[in-house]
Structures are given as structure tokens and as C-alpha cells.
Enzyme design. Structure first.
Site, short mmCIF file in Angstrom:
data_model
loop_
_atom_site.label_atom_id
_atom_site.label_comp_id
_atom_site.label_asym_id
_atom_site.label_seq_id
_atom_site.Cartn_x
_atom_site.Cartn_y
_atom_site.Cartn_z
N ARG A 155 -0.74 -56.73 -15.93
CA ARG A 155 -0.70 -55.64 -16.91
C ARG A 155 -0.51 -56.19 -18.33
NH1 ARG A 155 2.38 -53.31 -12.37
NH2 ARG A 155 3.78 -54.99 -12.90
N ARG A 233 8.73 -65.87 -18.01
CA ARG A 233 10.09 -66.21 -17.58
C ARG A 233 10.35 -67.67 -17.88
NH1 ARG A 233 11.62 -61.80 -17.61
NH2 ARG A 233 12.44 -60.52 -15.93
N ASP A 257 9.91 -67.00 -25.87
CA ASP A 257 10.76 -65.80 -25.91
C ASP A 257 11.76 -65.83 -24.75
OD1 ASP A 257 11.52 -63.16 -26.84
OD2 ASP A 257 10.52 -62.36 -25.06
N GLU A 262 19.34 -68.39 -19.95
CA GLU A 262 19.64 -67.55 -21.12
C GLU A 262 21.11 -67.10 -21.09
OE1 GLU A 262 16.69 -64.46 -21.00
OE2 GLU A 262 15.06 -65.91 -21.15
N HIS A 280 14.59 -63.51 -26.27
CA HIS A 280 14.12 -62.59 -25.22
C HIS A 280 14.00 -61.15 -25.75
CE1 HIS A 280 13.95 -62.06 -20.57
NE2 HIS A 280 13.18 -61.16 -21.19
#
Ligand code: NAP
Length: 322
Positions: A155, A233, A257, A262, A280
Site C-alpha cells: 500500500r 522498519r 525514519d 528506537e 519515526h
């Protein structure tokens, strides 16, 4: 729909808790350290759980014998043990679709910042160097005419492709399957795609199957004039290998990103000033995050009202419901 108890395992957007409280009695678990003890004592009470980015382990699922549904905030659900959920007959839902365009916009911005060196150019101005040293250097890369290799043409990947085509880029892709409904050239492996691409865009899901799919070999194949963008990811990219590739000029630049651990971004990456690093923020606008939160709430409310869930993940079968 009768009011029932819903467990929310945070941290999660307060909007989700507020909306859930309109329909059900919410029990919030904010403190990770207390989770195991609480679940061992009280886990048997809950049929429905909403989870944020910390997801849900197989152990926690096992501690909730009456659990029927886990509604996860986000389209990526690698933090939820879906195999354990499927085995226990628990349905897992996620939030696909409502964030696609926002994340694609962020990916395009990250690619432009990286290839056209826009953050470094802005620093040049803010630090007074335009006045003292003259113009910022010309960016080595351009989007127009370049090949964008997309790892994970789903998508979001397709929404990025649409934007990149508007910038004059040619699209190639890699995934586990060739897609009959797209005319873009398909590459069997990530290495083959990297060889063909000027910019490699990672937008594949996390999890064991994609761990370190982007390794030293793929980075070499991107080459010294090429760029890596990761909006998927952090685990998909071998971070130490990427850092070494950037330090040695194996690739020209990177825009990230997402990160392996994280919010702990390695100092070695922070020291690379031409690398663009975002915390992110792919889907991080009020409207998009609220749409994601609403979908979490709608999945839980539908289930507790004996209706089918709206957006189940493919790995957990959904029992027949009217
Ligand atoms: P999607 O529609 O399911 O697309 C995922 C794509 O990845 C599919 O085209 C799939 O193609 C491919 N893929 C899956 N496993 C693969 C593998 N082992 N190797 C290569 N390709 C693989 O999902 P989406 O909605 O586009 O979201 C994609 C991912 O973006 C999410 O899972 C999430 O991790 C990430 N994301 C990040 C942010 C952010 O804030 N940075 C926000 C939202 C989403 P095949 O089935 O043909 O392999």
C-alpha cells in the site's frame, strides 16, 4: 453493546483511551515493569486488549486465557507475537490504509531531503555560512530521471511510487512476489534491485523474515552514487553495516525514519552529518494518528458487539460472525 472491560497496554495515544471509555470500561497498564505481575494476577479477566508500539509477547497472551482480540495501533505489527496469537485462537488487528498517504508523503520528503541535501543546506544558512563562505555546494543527486528501487511495493510502496513518478523517477521493485497488476520491472532479490536503483527505498515490514535484508552486499550494490531511504522498519537494515558503508563512501547518503533500537540512535550514525535522521514520524500528524486510533477502537467495539473485526492481520484466522 454492553459495557465490558478492555485492557490497554501503553504507551498509546490518549485519544484511543478516551474513545474506548465512551463504550467500555478501560483498565490501563502504563508501566511495563508491572505488566507481568498484573497479567499473572488479573489477565484472566480480559477478552479484548489494545496495544501500542510495545506490542504483546506470547507470554502475555498465554497469561490471558479468555483473550479473543488484540487491536494493535499501527500498520506494522512485528511487535505482536502473531504466531502465539494464532495458536491461542486470538484475532490480531492493525491499522492499514488510513496512514498510507501520510507515510508516503513523509517518504518523499525524506528522499528529497537526502538526495538534494536540503537539511545540510538549511544548516549552512542557519550557521551563517552562506554569508561567510558563499553558496551551499551543489547536490550530487537529483530525483528527475533517477531509478527508485522500492523494497516492499505494498500500500505505502505504491503511494510512494505514484509520488516519485510525478518527480520524473522510474520505478523498480522487489518483494517476495511479482505483482500482476503493476508494470514496473521486478527484481528477484534485493541485491538485484539495488544494482538497478539510484535510490533504494525500504518500506517492507519488520520481523524475522526481513531482518537485515539490507546488508553489506545490498549496500555495495547501491554503490557510491546511490542512496538508501528507510521508512519501513529499522530491523530491515543492518545498522552497523550501513554506518560503515556511509563512513567509507560505499553509498553516498541515507535518510532514515526508523531504527533498530528506537529511540536509541547509535552515536556513530548521529556523527554522520550528511545522513538525514527523523524520529519515526512517518504517520505522525494529528489527523492520521486519530484515524489510526479510531480504527483500533472500531475493531475492539465491533468484536465486543459480536461483529467481525474490521482489519484483521492475515496470520490470525477470524471465526465466522454475522
Ligand atoms: P503492505 O501493504 O502489507 O506492504 C508490504 C510490502 O512488503 C508488500 O508489498 C510485500 O510484498 C512486501 N514484503 C513483505 N515481506 C517481504 C519480504 N520478506 N521481503 C521483501 N518484501 C516483503 O504494508 P504497508 O501498509 O505498505 O506498510 C509497510 C510497512 O511500512 C509496515 O509493515 C511498517 O513496518 C512500515 N510503516 C512505517 C511507518 C513509519 O512511520 N515509518 C508508518 C507505517 C508503516 P510481497 O508479499 O510480495 O513480499
Amino acid at each position: 453493546m454492553s459495557r465490558q472491560e478492555v485492557l490497554v497496554i501503553g504507551p498509546i495515544m490518549p485519544f484511543v483511551v478516551e474513545r474506548l471509555k465512551q463504550h467500555h470500561d478501560v483498565v490501563e497498564l502504563e508501566n511495563e515493569a508491572d505488566n507481568a505481575e498484573f497479567l499473572a494476577r488479573e489477565g484472566g479477566r480480559f477478552r479484548a486488549v489494545a496495544v501500542g508500539r510495545l506490542g504483546l509477547t506470547g507470554k502475555s497472551i498465554a497469561a490471558m486465557p479468555k483473550l479473543e482480540i488484540v487491536a494493535s495501533f499501527g500498520v506494522g505489527y512485528d511487535a505482536v507475537d502473531v504466531a502465539a496469537a494464532a495458536k491461542a485462537g486470538v484475532v490480531v488487528t492493525h491499522t492499514p490504509g488510513v496512514l498510507t498517504e501520510e507515510v508516503a508523503d513523509t517518504a518523499l520528503a525524506l528522499m528529497l531531503m537526502t538526495v538534494r541535501e536540503l537539511n545540510a543546506a538549511e544548516r549552512h544558512l542557519r550557521e551563517g555560512r552562506w554569508k561567510s563562505e558563499g553558496h551551499y555546494r551543489l547536490s550530487h543527486g537529483s530525483l528527475n530521471g533517477a531509478v527508485l528501487g522500492i523494497v516492499g511495493l505494498g500500500r505505502i510502496g505504491k503511494a510512494i511510487a505514484k509520488r516519485a513518478e510525478a518527480c520524473g523517477m522510474k520505478i523498480h521493485y522487489h518483494g517476495r512476489h511479482r505483482q500482476a497488476d503493476v508494470a514496473y520491472p521486478y527484481h528477484e532479490t534485493a541485491v538485484d534491485l539495488a544494482r538497478a536503483a539510484d535510490v533504494l527505498m525500504v518500506v517492507a515490514p519488520g520481523g524475522a523474515e526481513t531482518r537485515h535484508l539490507i546488508d553489506t552486499e545490498v549496500l555495495k550494490a547501491i554503490g557510491p552514487d546511490g542512496y538508501l531511504i528507510n521508512i519501513g522498519r529499522g530491523t530491515v537494515v543492518d545498522e552497523p553495516a550501513l554506518t560503515a558503508a556511509l563512513e567509507k563512501g560505499v553509498i553516498r547518503g541515507a535518510g532514515l525514519d526508523v531504527f533498530d533500537d528506537e529511540p536509541n540512535v547509535p552515536d556513530a550514525l548521529l556523527a554522520l552529518h550528511d545522513t538525514v535522521l527523523l524520529p519515526h514520524v512517518g504517520s505522525a500528524s494529528v489527523a492520521t494518528r486519530q484515524a489510526m486510533g479510531q480504527l483500533v477502537v472500531d475493531n475492539i467495539c465491533a468484536w465486543l458487539d459480536d461483529k467481525p473485526p474490521l482489519t484483521p492481520v492475515p496470520e490470525t484466522p477470524v471465526p465466522e460472525r454475522s
